[in-house]
Design a protein around this motif. Structure first.
Motif, PDB file in Angstrom:
ATOM      1  N   ALA A 320       0.827  -1.205   0.000  1.00 57.01           N
ATOM      2  CA  ALA A 320       0.000   0.000   0.000  1.00 57.01           C
ATOM      3  C   ALA A 320       0.862   1.257   0.000  1.00 57.01           C
ATOM      4  O   ALA A 320       0.557   2.238  -0.689  1.00 57.01           O
ATOM      5  CB  ALA A 320      -0.928  -0.010   1.216  1.00 57.01           C
ATOM      6  N   ALA A 321       1.946   1.240   0.766  1.00 58.54           N
ATOM      7  CA  ALA A 321       2.843   2.397   0.814  1.00 58.54           C
ATOM      8  C   ALA A 321       3.523   2.614  -0.536  1.00 58.54           C
ATOM      9  O   ALA A 321       3.653   3.750  -1.002  1.00 58.54           O
ATOM     10  CB  ALA A 321       3.873   2.214   1.912  1.00 58.54           C
ATOM     11  N   ALA A 322       3.959   1.514  -1.166  1.00 56.09           N
ATOM     12  CA  ALA A 322       4.651   1.626  -2.453  1.00 56.09           C
ATOM     13  C   ALA A 322       3.733   2.185  -3.532  1.00 56.09           C
ATOM     14  O   ALA A 322       4.175   2.918  -4.426  1.00 56.09           O
ATOM     15  CB  ALA A 322       5.194   0.267  -2.877  1.00 56.09           C
ATOM     16  N   GLN A 323       2.426   1.874  -3.456  1.00 58.54           N
ATOM     17  CA  GLN A 323       1.471   2.366  -4.449  1.00 58.54           C
ATOM     18  C   GLN A 323       1.060   3.811  -4.184  1.00 58.54           C
ATOM     19  O   GLN A 323       0.451   4.454  -5.039  1.00 58.54           O
ATOM     20  CB  GLN A 323       0.231   1.476  -4.447  1.00 58.54           C
ATOM     21  CG  GLN A 323       0.489   0.059  -4.933  1.00 58.54           C
ATOM     22  CD  GLN A 323      -0.706  -0.852  -4.743  1.00 58.54           C
ATOM     23  OE1 GLN A 323      -1.848  -0.418  -4.875  1.00 58.54           O
ATOM     24  NE2 GLN A 323      -0.454  -2.106  -4.431  1.00 58.54           N
ATOM     25  N   VAL A 330      -3.959   3.527   5.273  1.00 59.51           N
ATOM     26  CA  VAL A 330      -4.563   3.716   6.598  1.00 59.51           C
ATOM     27  C   VAL A 330      -5.423   2.514   6.968  1.00 59.51           C
ATOM     28  O   VAL A 330      -5.395   2.036   8.114  1.00 59.51           O
ATOM     29  CB  VAL A 330      -5.393   5.017   6.635  1.00 59.51           C
ATOM     30  CG1 VAL A 330      -6.285   5.050   7.878  1.00 59.51           C
ATOM     31  CG2 VAL A 330      -4.471   6.224   6.627  1.00 59.51           C
ATOM     32  N   GLU A 331      -6.168   1.983   6.007  1.00 61.38           N
ATOM     33  CA  GLU A 331      -7.028   0.830   6.292  1.00 61.38           C
ATOM     34  C   GLU A 331      -6.189  -0.397   6.648  1.00 61.38           C
ATOM     35  O   GLU A 331      -6.508  -1.141   7.583  1.00 61.38           O
ATOM     36  CB  GLU A 331      -7.917   0.520   5.081  1.00 61.38           C
ATOM     37  CG  GLU A 331      -9.002  -0.502   5.349  1.00 61.38           C
ATOM     38  CD  GLU A 331      -9.928  -0.096   6.489  1.00 61.38           C
ATOM     39  OE1 GLU A 331     -10.423  -0.999   7.197  1.00 61.38           O
ATOM     40  OE2 GLU A 331     -10.161   1.121   6.685  1.00 61.38           O
ATOM     41  N   VAL A 332      -5.096  -0.604   5.921  1.00 68.02           N
ATOM     42  CA  VAL A 332      -4.206  -1.733   6.234  1.00 68.02           C
ATOM     43  C   VAL A 332      -3.577  -1.551   7.611  1.00 68.02           C
ATOM     44  O   VAL A 332      -3.486  -2.499   8.404  1.00 68.02           O
ATOM     45  CB  VAL A 332      -3.112  -1.872   5.151  1.00 68.02           C
ATOM     46  CG1 VAL A 332      -2.061  -2.902   5.575  1.00 68.02           C
ATOM     47  CG2 VAL A 332      -3.722  -2.282   3.826  1.00 68.02           C
ATOM     48  N   LEU A 333      -3.144  -0.345   7.926  1.00 66.84           N
ATOM     49  CA  LEU A 333      -2.546  -0.077   9.233  1.00 66.84           C
ATOM     50  C   LEU A 333      -3.558  -0.325  10.352  1.00 66.84           C
ATOM     51  O   LEU A 333      -3.204  -0.824  11.422  1.00 66.84           O
ATOM     52  CB  LEU A 333      -2.023   1.355   9.294  1.00 66.84           C
ATOM     53  CG  LEU A 333      -0.792   1.667   8.422  1.00 66.84           C
ATOM     54  CD1 LEU A 333      -0.472   3.153   8.461  1.00 66.84           C
ATOM     55  CD2 LEU A 333       0.424   0.856   8.874  1.00 66.84           C
ATOM     56  N   ARG A 334      -4.827   0.010  10.114  1.00 70.86           N
ATOM     57  CA  ARG A 334      -5.853  -0.280  11.121  1.00 70.86           C
ATOM     58  C   ARG A 334      -6.073  -1.789  11.243  1.00 70.86           C
ATOM     59  O   ARG A 334      -6.196  -2.310  12.354  1.00 70.86           O
ATOM     60  CB  ARG A 334      -7.161   0.425  10.749  1.00 70.86           C
ATOM     61  CG  ARG A 334      -7.108   1.951  10.859  1.00 70.86           C
ATOM     62  CD  ARG A 334      -8.508   2.522  10.948  1.00 70.86           C
ATOM     63  NE  ARG A 334      -8.535   3.989  10.806  1.00 70.86           N
ATOM     64  CZ  ARG A 334      -8.267   4.844  11.790  1.00 70.86           C
ATOM     65  NH1 ARG A 334      -7.896   4.385  12.970  1.00 70.86           N
ATOM     66  NH2 ARG A 334      -8.330   6.162  11.582  1.00 70.86           N
TER      67      ARG A 334
END
Length: 436
Positions: A320-323, A330-334
């Protein structure tokens, strides 16, 4: 030294010597100014005295206090050069050495663990420590079959000292917890206590070392010393001759630093997939550049057992960060627990914060350095900055405590080495699918 103090009050008293010593040095500094020394000369002397005291206090306490000192030694690259120059040598010494325990104390442990006739197991045994660290020190010896061996002996009362430091840390963390709205402290402290209690049982370390040894047997790039004998407080392993990464820092040719840095990062990230274990003590005293070019890997007391490799969630975060998708990040981090559902955040600010630590992943090859580390951490202690505000909203899930330690510590060591490494190739190998 004889043996480290174990009681909480005694250890707290030693730690209190650091600010008291600083105050005394300030008073002496005034006297020096009155005697005609310049402000620059006084400052240099005070910093040198402070560095010596830092090494002696944190190194002498061993246990968790010394682990703090070792982490400081990794993170010195994040601070302004003019502040750290006087401390760099003393902090680097904490990466591979500390004040040694007397041989009388060592001998008591050997007798208790290996029997009163412990000397019969060796054809020779060097009474002077070859290295000393946070919970034990190493002596060079020759095993009865002629093998050169390293004998790691745990300090008397190491477990009690370690738990005392964790208890002190817990008290401080609980008091400050209300100031960090994103951080859930109790699960982290439970995980730390569990991990540290594992480190004082050398039988678990021996098992992990043998598991690494099987995974890396006959590897042309790595050397894992074999386990010869192990009890709860004594670990005998084959001896490795080599140059610690801590010695390569600022001294070795660039090619050596690049080769060692690449092997170091590859081991840290690929071992979970290959061996089912994360080597979770990344400080450079645990890694040797051998004469044949291989990287020798020492100290398996701090490991994370990951039979399925690195957590899938980590690949999702990197992807997600690379994209550059802030909302998805944020959703993945949650989902992974890095952001609590109850804490509101600005998605773009979070993306920018995460990207500062993952910036090296944008390049096929990346050259690390102290300047990069300083820029990365420059604003995180300033409450007026966005980076500081975002950091206050983040949580550290307990399952990522050791992963985070390895990532930050690894970046710090690579920055001290000034190494150029093939970042994306290593990450693709360690976490297939994380990068496109």
């Amino acid at each position: 030294m004889t043996e480290p103090p174990q009681a909480g009050l005694a250890r707290a008293a030693r730690l209190s010597a650091l600010p008291l010593g600083a105050a005394a040095r300030a008073v002496r500094g005034v006297g020096r100014r009155l005697s005609g020394q310049t402000a620059e000369e006084v400052l240099a002397q005070r910093q040198a005295e402070s560095a010596r005291q830092l090494f002696e206090v944190l190194g002498g306490l061993k246990g968790g206090a010394m682990k703090v000192g070792q982490f400081l030694s990794l993170m010195e690259s994040t601070l302004p050069a003019e502040q750290m120059e006087a401390y760099r040598e003393s902090l680097t010494r904490l990466q591979s050495a500390a004040p040694a325990m007397s041989f009388e104390a060592v001998e008591r442990v050997l007798e208790e663990e290996l029997g009163e006739d412990w000397r019969s197991l060796f054809t020779s045994f060097e009474e002077s420590a070859a290295a000393s660290a946070s919970i034990g020190q190493v002596h060079r010896a020759v095993w009865r079959d002629g093998r050169q061996v390293a004998v790691k002996v745990q300090y008397p009362g190491a477990e009690k000292a370690l738990m005392s430091d964790v208890a002190a840390l817990s008290r401080i963390a609980r008091v400050s917890g209300g100031l960090l709205p994103g951080l859930e402290m109790e699960p982290i402290l439970v995980e730390l206590r569990r991990r540290l209690s594992e480190e004082v049982d050398y039988r678990l370390e021996g098992d992990a070392q043998e598991q690494f040894g099987e995974a890396y047997a006959d590897d042309p790039d790595y050397a894992v010393p074999g386990v010869v004998e192990v009890t709860q407080r004594v670990l005998v392993t084959e001896w490795l001759d080599g140059v610690p990464l801590s010695t390569l820092i600022d001294r070795a040719p660039q090619a050596d630093r690049d080769r060692a840095g690449t092997a170091y990062l590859r081991l840290l990230l690929e071992a979970p997939q290959r061996a089912g274990l994360l080597h979770a003590d990344p400080h450079p005293g645990n890694f040797l550049l051998l004469p044949d070019g291989r990287l020798g890997v020492l100290d398996y007391g701090a490991v994370n057992r990951l039979p399925e490799g690195l957590p899938d969630g980590l690949s999702r975060v990197l992807g997600a960060a690379a994209q550059g998708d802030a909302e998805e990040l944020v959703e993945v981090l949650r989902d992974e627990g890095f952001l609590r559902r109850s804490v509101a955040v600005d998605a773009e600010a979070v993306r920018g914060f995460v990207d500062r630590f993952l910036g090296p992943l944008h390049a096929e090859e990346f050259t690390f350095g102290r300047e990069w580390m300083r820029e990365t951490f420059a604003d995180l202690q300033d409450p007026r900055t966005e980076g500081f505000r975002v950091s206050m909203t983040l949580n550290l899930p307990p399952q990522y405590v050791l992963v985070q330690r390895v990532w930050l510590g690894g970046l710090a060591v690579l920055s001290q080495l000034g190494a150029t490494v093939p970042m994306r190739e290593i990450v693709r190998s360690a976490m297939p699918g994380a990068l496109r």
